[in-house]
Scaffold this active site. Structure first.
Site, PDB file in Angstrom:
ATOM      1  CE  LYS A 196      -3.555   2.434   2.475  1.00  0.00           C
ATOM      2  NZ  LYS A 196      -4.707   2.224   3.488  1.00  0.00           N
ATOM      3  NE  ARG A 206      -5.769   9.697   3.605  1.00  0.00           N
ATOM      4  CZ  ARG A 206      -4.750   9.870   3.401  1.00  0.00           C
ATOM      5  NH1 ARG A 206      -4.174  11.195   3.171  1.00  0.00           N
ATOM      6  NH2 ARG A 206      -3.767   8.604   3.200  1.00  0.00           N
ATOM      7  CE  LYS A 249      -6.156   1.927  -0.516  1.00  0.00           C
ATOM      8  NZ  LYS A 249      -6.659   1.834   0.815  1.00  0.00           N
ATOM      9  CE1 TYR A 314     -15.076   2.804  -2.585  1.00  0.00           C
ATOM     10  CE2 TYR A 314     -13.073   3.750  -4.012  1.00  0.00           C
ATOM     11  CZ  TYR A 314     -13.481   3.315  -2.797  1.00  0.00           C
ATOM     12  OH  TYR A 314     -12.892   3.306  -1.671  1.00  0.00           O
TER      13      TYR A 314
HETATM   14  C1  PBG Z   1      -7.503   3.416   5.859  1.00  0.00           C
HETATM   15  C2  PBG Z   1      -7.625   3.223   4.292  1.00  0.00           C
HETATM   16  C3  PBG Z   1      -7.462   4.094   3.230  1.00  0.00           C
HETATM   17  C4  PBG Z   1      -8.004   3.531   2.166  1.00  0.00           C
HETATM   18  C5  PBG Z   1      -8.381   2.327   2.396  1.00  0.00           C
HETATM   19  N1  PBG Z   1      -8.383   1.848   3.753  1.00  0.00           N
HETATM   20  C6  PBG Z   1      -7.225   5.544   3.368  1.00  0.00           C
HETATM   21  C7  PBG Z   1      -5.891   5.842   3.721  1.00  0.00           C
HETATM   22  O1  PBG Z   1      -4.876   5.034   3.970  1.00  0.00           O
HETATM   23  O2  PBG Z   1      -5.737   6.968   4.084  1.00  0.00           O
HETATM   24  C8  PBG Z   1      -8.204   4.369   0.807  1.00  0.00           C
HETATM   25  C9  PBG Z   1      -9.390   3.813  -0.127  1.00  0.00           C
HETATM   26  C10 PBG Z   1      -9.383   4.801  -1.318  1.00  0.00           C
HETATM   27  O3  PBG Z   1      -8.869   5.854  -1.467  1.00  0.00           O
HETATM   28  O4  PBG Z   1     -10.603   4.387  -2.088  1.00  0.00           O
HETATM   29  N2  PBG Z   1      -6.574   2.538   6.214  1.00  0.00           N
END
Ligand code: PBG
Length: 324
Positions: A196, A206, A249, A314
């Site tokens: 990630k 967010r 991701k 999505y």
């Molecule tokens: C939180 C999390 C995030 C996403 C999934 N789980 C945001 C982040 O790490 O700040 C992002 C998913 C998206 O942007 O669609 N741990």
């Protein structure tokens, strides 16, 4: 006699093209992210994610039934936690009557066969908006991992099929696996967000959860997007620690990483096409600058072609509607 080979023969018409097509998108590919809020009768659109909504539990029930009827068989749950329940340690995350725990039960009651995966990270619960416990301006690894393990057990107790740790703390997969085994949840799976990246593409998400970091950024735990070897190392370590599925991701900017990981590992590979990727397509389409459906399918096909066995997106419902 030149040329002996005319590659265009295999592109002459749609019949031959569909016969030789290598990558086909189907409803089975998708994991549907769902945003859940407290309240009754709430279905509110997320400003930076057009046509995507936060649901209260009563409407979540209807939504999962609709998804199931469309052939979408797996959901990934996220909760928007009221501010007064946020703290530094994420105490609310392990509340057996918390929103996530109730959401899991709601989905399972509405649709027992729906595969339920849950986000495991502290950010929606954190008064600092970080994925871990904060001390002296730092994100503390090992204390956070303990909470994540308890949180995973709590989700399993509520009925989750898979937990999906998205926090990027070191060693969390092993601790979560051990905690699940200790509590007898031997069939509860782990889908690890193993590679990630610290990405600007998470912005709309967010907004959806009101979970932006209150100070600093997430670069001390999420990966530097300039790095490649690190993604392989993180993923291999997560598999050694017990991850059943690994995830990369965001999606589109990271397809080189997806292919490399796919070539290296023997567990299913998931890709998260994140909120910013969704928002960009919606915005350009709204302006009439891009063909929404065509771009959506091109991007999702590219993600699958790169090696994704599972796509969190999505667009899942848009795709099913398009496929008819
Ligand atoms: C939180 C999390 C995030 C996403 C999934 N789980 C945001 C982040 O790490 O700040 C992002 C998913 C998206 O942007 O669609 N741990």
């Amino acid at each position: 006699m030149y040329p002996l080979r005319r590659n265009r023969r295999l592109r002459t018409n749609e019949s031959i093209r569909s016969l030789v097509r290598e990558t086909i998108i189907s409803p089975n590919d998708f994991l549907v992210p769902l945003f859940i809020v407290e309240g009754q009768g709430v279905k509110e659109e997320i400003a930076s994610m057009p046509n995507y909504y936060r649901f209260s539990l009563d409407l979540l029930e209807k939504e999962v039934k609709d998804l199931w009827a469309m052939g979408l068989k797996a959901v990934l749950l996220f909760v928007k936690v009221p501010d007064h329940l946020k703290d530094n340690e994420g105490k609310e995350a392990v509340n057996p009557k918390g929103l996530m725990q109730r959401a899991i039960k709601t989905v399972k009651n509405a649709c027992p066969e729906m595969l339920v995966m849950t986000d495991v990270a502290l950010d929606p619960y954190s008064s600092y908006g970080h994925d871990g416990i904060v001390a002296d301006g730092q994100i503390v690894n090992d204390d956070t991992v303990e909470v994540l393990a308890n949180m995973s057990v709590s989700h399993a107790q509520a009925g989750a099929d898979f937990v999906a740790p998205s926090d990027m703390m070191d060693g969390r997969i092993l601790s979560i696996r051990e905690a699940l085994e200790d509590e007898g949840f031997i069939d509860t799976g782990i889908m690890s967000y193993s590679a990630k990246y610290a990405s600007a593409f998470y912005g709309p998400f967010r907004d959806a959860l009101d979970s932006a970091p209150g100070f600093g950024d997430k670069k001390t735990y999420q990966m530097d997007y300039a790095n490649r070897f690190e993604a392989i190392k993180e993923t291999e370590m997560d598999i050694d620690e017990g991850a059943d599925i690994v995830m990369i991701k965001p999606g589109l900017c990271y397809l080189d990483i997806v292919r490399e990981i796919k070539n290296e590992v023997d567990v299913p590979v998931a890709v998260y096409q994140v909120s910013g990727e969704y928002a960009m397509v919606k915005a350009a389409a709204e302006k009439g600058w891009l063909d929404h459906d065509a771009v959506m399918m091109e991007q999702l096909t590219a993600i699958k072609r790169a090696g994704a066995n599972i796509i969190a997106s999505y667009f899942a419902k848009d795709v099913v509607r398009l496929l008819g």
